[in-house]
Design a protein around this motif. Sequence first.
Motif, PDB file in Angstrom:
ATOM      1  N   ASP A 193       7.673  -6.574   2.894  1.00 46.34           N
ATOM      2  CA  ASP A 193       8.907  -7.147   2.176  1.00 46.34           C
ATOM      3  C   ASP A 193       9.518  -6.259   1.184  1.00 46.34           C
ATOM      4  O   ASP A 193      10.925  -6.129   1.216  1.00 46.34           O
ATOM      5  N   LYS A 194       8.689  -5.641   0.527  1.00 54.91           N
ATOM      6  CA  LYS A 194       9.260  -4.645  -0.299  1.00 54.91           C
ATOM      7  C   LYS A 194      10.030  -3.294   0.221  1.00 54.91           C
ATOM      8  O   LYS A 194      10.975  -3.099  -0.207  1.00 54.91           O
ATOM      9  N   THR A 219       5.748   4.035   0.368  1.00 53.47           N
ATOM     10  CA  THR A 219       6.604   3.099   1.015  1.00 53.47           C
ATOM     11  C   THR A 219       5.699   2.315   1.809  1.00 53.47           C
ATOM     12  O   THR A 219       5.966   0.931   1.820  1.00 53.47           O
ATOM     13  N   ALA A 275       3.868  -0.194   0.055  1.00 53.54           N
ATOM     14  CA  ALA A 275       4.632  -1.277  -0.874  1.00 53.54           C
ATOM     15  C   ALA A 275       4.390  -2.678   0.215  1.00 53.54           C
ATOM     16  O   ALA A 275       4.902  -3.723  -0.569  1.00 53.54           O
ATOM     17  N   GLU A 312      13.279  -4.695   1.489  1.00 49.83           N
ATOM     18  CA  GLU A 312      14.312  -4.589   0.350  1.00 49.83           C
ATOM     19  C   GLU A 312      14.833  -3.109   0.114  1.00 49.83           C
ATOM     20  O   GLU A 312      16.019  -2.996  -0.165  1.00 49.83           O
ATOM     21  N   ILE A 313      13.729  -2.394  -0.266  1.00 44.59           N
ATOM     22  CA  ILE A 313      14.127  -0.854  -0.509  1.00 44.59           C
ATOM     23  C   ILE A 313      15.193  -0.283   0.517  1.00 44.59           C
ATOM     24  O   ILE A 313      16.088   0.256   0.113  1.00 44.59           O
ATOM     25  N   TYR A 363      -2.666  -6.260  -4.942  1.00 48.91           N
ATOM     26  CA  TYR A 363      -2.078  -5.267  -5.611  1.00 48.91           C
ATOM     27  C   TYR A 363      -3.251  -4.209  -6.340  1.00 48.91           C
ATOM     28  O   TYR A 363      -2.584  -2.908  -6.231  1.00 48.91           O
ATOM     29  N   ARG A 413      -2.993  -1.587  -3.617  1.00 54.00           N
ATOM     30  CA  ARG A 413      -1.767  -0.745  -3.335  1.00 54.00           C
ATOM     31  C   ARG A 413      -1.939   0.121  -4.450  1.00 54.00           C
ATOM     32  O   ARG A 413      -1.857   1.378  -4.377  1.00 54.00           O
TER      33      ARG A 413
END
Length: 176
Positions: free
Chosen positions: A12-13, A6, A9, A16-17, A79, A82
């Motif tokens: 922003d992600k 988490t 992520a 959203e989650i 990316y 992560r």
Amino acid sequence: MCGLCTVSAGKDKLAEILGVSPNAAKELMTSFLSRFSQVKSYMQRMINEARRKGYVETICRRKRWFPHIDSGNPHLRSYSERQAINFPIQGSAADLCKCGMVQTLRMLARESPQTRLLLQIHDELLLEVPNQHVSLVSEKVKEVLESPDLIPSCKLKVPLEVRVTVGDNWAAVSSH
């Protein structure tokens, strides 16, 4: 989703989650990382390792390469960062599951050849066991999967805890 996944992520992600604002997600991430400072150092260590070596590894030494870890494109770079954080954890979990299946199949060939391994679902194994072997197979599967020698190439430092459930069908065991 684990806290590490988490956090990596991005706000922003995560927003959203969780169904919260990006600011609330950022506060949650900041709070989490300050409370669990070793997570932040792990994340930075994996990014640094990916930059230095070009890859990171799982517990079984499987490598994932990151050709864009130093990209001038911020989207490609973040990316890759992560993925460099997540791969050792998620890939090692997959290593554990695969070794667990192999060891379980070897044990079943000796102890209960009539038992069938039907499915692997994430970190679960679904077995079809003759009624007269349920107790034996339950005990032996737990023993195999909790063994510190589950992965022959390395001795696990943290014990694994395995929960065995038994039922007449998949619905009966999946509800536990």
